[in-house]
Write an enzyme that holds these catalytic residues in place. Structure first.
Site, PDB file in Angstrom:
ATOM      1  CD1 TRP A 183     -34.283  17.742   8.713  1.00 61.31           C
ATOM      2  CD2 TRP A 183     -32.633  16.536   7.826  1.00 61.31           C
ATOM      3  NE1 TRP A 183     -34.836  16.620   8.139  1.00 61.31           N
ATOM      4  CE2 TRP A 183     -33.849  15.869   7.584  1.00 61.31           C
ATOM      5  CE3 TRP A 183     -31.447  15.944   7.366  1.00 61.31           C
ATOM      6  CZ2 TRP A 183     -33.925  14.643   6.902  1.00 61.31           C
ATOM      7  CZ3 TRP A 183     -31.521  14.729   6.682  1.00 61.31           C
ATOM      8  CH2 TRP A 183     -32.742  14.101   6.465  1.00 61.31           C
ATOM      9  CG  ASP A 211     -31.071  22.222   4.915  1.00 63.55           C
ATOM     10  OD1 ASP A 211     -31.868  22.284   3.944  1.00 63.55           O
ATOM     11  OD2 ASP A 211     -30.852  21.165   5.546  1.00 63.55           O
ATOM     12  CE  LYS A 237     -37.643  16.617   2.742  1.00 60.30           C
ATOM     13  NZ  LYS A 237     -36.320  16.726   3.323  1.00 60.30           N
TER      14      LYS A 237
HETATM   15  C1  LIG Z   1     -35.123  16.258   3.757  1.00 64.99           C
HETATM   16  C2  LIG Z   1     -34.117  17.197   4.317  1.00 64.99           C
HETATM   17  C3  LIG Z   1     -32.737  16.997   4.144  1.00 64.99           C
HETATM   18  C4  LIG Z   1     -32.171  15.792   3.420  1.00 64.99           C
HETATM   19  O1  LIG Z   1     -32.446  15.866   2.097  1.00 64.99           O
HETATM   20  P1  LIG Z   1     -31.894  14.763   1.042  1.00 64.99           P
HETATM   21  O2  LIG Z   1     -32.352  15.342  -0.239  1.00 64.99           O
HETATM   22  O3  LIG Z   1     -32.543  13.465   1.397  1.00 64.99           O
HETATM   23  O4  LIG Z   1     -30.424  14.714   1.159  1.00 64.99           O
HETATM   24  C5  LIG Z   1     -31.874  17.941   4.664  1.00 64.99           C
HETATM   25  N1  LIG Z   1     -32.333  19.020   5.330  1.00 64.99           N
HETATM   26  C6  LIG Z   1     -33.648  19.239   5.513  1.00 64.99           C
HETATM   27  C7  LIG Z   1     -34.098  20.454   6.255  1.00 64.99           C
HETATM   28  C8  LIG Z   1     -34.584  18.333   5.021  1.00 64.99           C
HETATM   29  O5  LIG Z   1     -35.894  18.541   5.213  1.00 64.99           O
END
Ligand SMILES: *Cc1c(COP(=O)(O)O)cnc(C)c1O
Length: 360
Positions: A102, A172, A196
């Site tokens: 990521w 993030d 998540k």
């Molecule tokens: C799942 C995830 C993403 C991507 O998320 P989307 O909503 O599919 O764009 C980005 N960063 C992390 C840490 C993730 O777990």
């Protein structure tokens, strides 16, 4: 109907209590004679739901008054671009920490808008740890420092908040937001896709300090400008109303559980059990440095990868779903977010121990 144990990395398990409430309210929300999904986002009722969700999130995370909370679309992936578009603010470059899949995606997208300095990378050890503070080669003139608090695929989580001095810190937190208390005032901006640990896919939460809003790159579409969303209370256009409502139900559920402090205690206990089961056997293994092991995503391998298929088939038959690891790392991964009950972890450990014996 039997609800099984869902270890999916995302879209992930939601609290059963929340799903039942949404079900009960689905056809006729609060005696209004229609579903929340069919209601104008400008109606007094919906605006009330939206405002309550924001307030509950502020309460849960202790978000200071000088931060905006935005409810957006486009996932965390849209934030990979929105962050540089809004936060570069004429600076020459931004600092990024590379700890896995990521982080790399965030770096790649940011490179479209400016110069990126990778101030630390754990790629050399196959992303099995997070760098320490002293390993970060920080630039005091960077527009911001970006990192991924929890690498969902590698199962690597920072055990500290990087000190970026006066440079705004951007995180993030897609896969560990609300898993434990954090000091929001240490951050310039936090973002998280909802699917998540918050709610259904289609909603992204952004928490941004006031002074970082309002200086986008020329030519930025208005939908990518934090100020446009902040000024419109996230209703510049039709927001993802159902996702926002459901996130609000999850926030209320979290409050009933005792808030993020109580969740953190439970999450640590769930993770500790699972790692102990992995470490206590020669059959299962997890490669991540002990202090960086994620309490949300637990990847593990079997001694013989040829057994993966059978492990997954038998687990599935017992109602333990979505344990397959990400295609980039293989093996297994158990995502044990807030909504995954301790009983699910107990059932998984019991299954793992029986499966190991069967192979002996
Ligand atoms: C799942 C995830 C993403 C991507 O998320 P989307 O909503 O599919 O764009 C980005 N960063 C992390 C840490 C993730 O777990």
């Amino acid at each position: 109907m039997t609800r099984k144990f869902n270890f999916s990395a995302g879209p992930a398990a939601l609290p059963e209590e929340v799903l039942l409430q949404a079900q009960a309210e689905l056809l006729d929300w609060h005696d209004k004679g229609l579903s929340i999904m069919e209601m104008s986002h400008r109606s007094a009722e919906y605006v009330g739901v939206a405002a309550q969700a924001e307030q509950d999130l502020r309460d849960l995370m202790g978000i200071p008054g000088n931060y905006k909370v935005l409810f957006l679309q486009g996932g965390a992936t849209a934030q990979f671009g929105m962050v540089p578009m809004n936060l570069l603010r004429g600076a020459e470059s931004a600092d990024y920490i590379n700890t896995g899949v990521w982080s790399k995606k965030a770096i790649k997208e940011a490179q479209r808008y400016g110069k990126v300095n990778v101030v630390a990378s754990t790629e050399a050890n196959s992303f099995t740890s997070a760098p320490t503070q002293s390993e970060l080669q920080l630039d005091p003139n960077a527009a911001y420092l970006h990192y991924t608090t929890n690498e969902t695929i590698g199962g690597v989580e920072f055990d500290y908040i990087p000190d970026s001095s006066d440079v705004p810190l951007v995180a993030d937190m897609s896969s560990d937001i609300l898993s434990a208390p954090i000091d929001v005032s240490r951050f310039g901006l936090i973002y998280a896709g909802a699917q998540k640990n918050i709610g259904p896919a289609g909603l992204t939460v952004v928490i941004v300090r006031d002074d970082l809003v309002g200086q986008v790159l020329p030519g930025t579409p208005s939908m990518y400008d934090y100020k446009v969303h902040a000024d419109a209370d996230s209703m510049n256009n039709t927001p993802p109303t159902f996702g926002w409502y459901l996130a609000g139900l999850v926030f209320q559920w979290l409050k009933r559980q005792g808030g993020v402090e109580a969740m953190a205690e439970l999450n640590r206990r769930k993770a500790a059990k699972l790692y102990a089961a992995i470490d206590g056997s020669d059959f299962y293994a997890n490669p991540v440095a002990i202090n960086n092991r994620s309490i949300m995503n637990v990847p593990f391998t079997l001694a013989d990868a040829a057994l993966d298929k059978r492990f997954l088939e038998l687990a599935d038959a017992e109602g333990l779903l979505n344990l397959k690891g990400h295609r980039s790392v293989g093996g297994m991964r158990a995502s044990i977010y807030n909504a995954v009950p301790e009983a699910a972890v107990d059932a998984l450990i019991d299954f793992m121990q029986r499966f190991e014996k069967e192979q002996a």
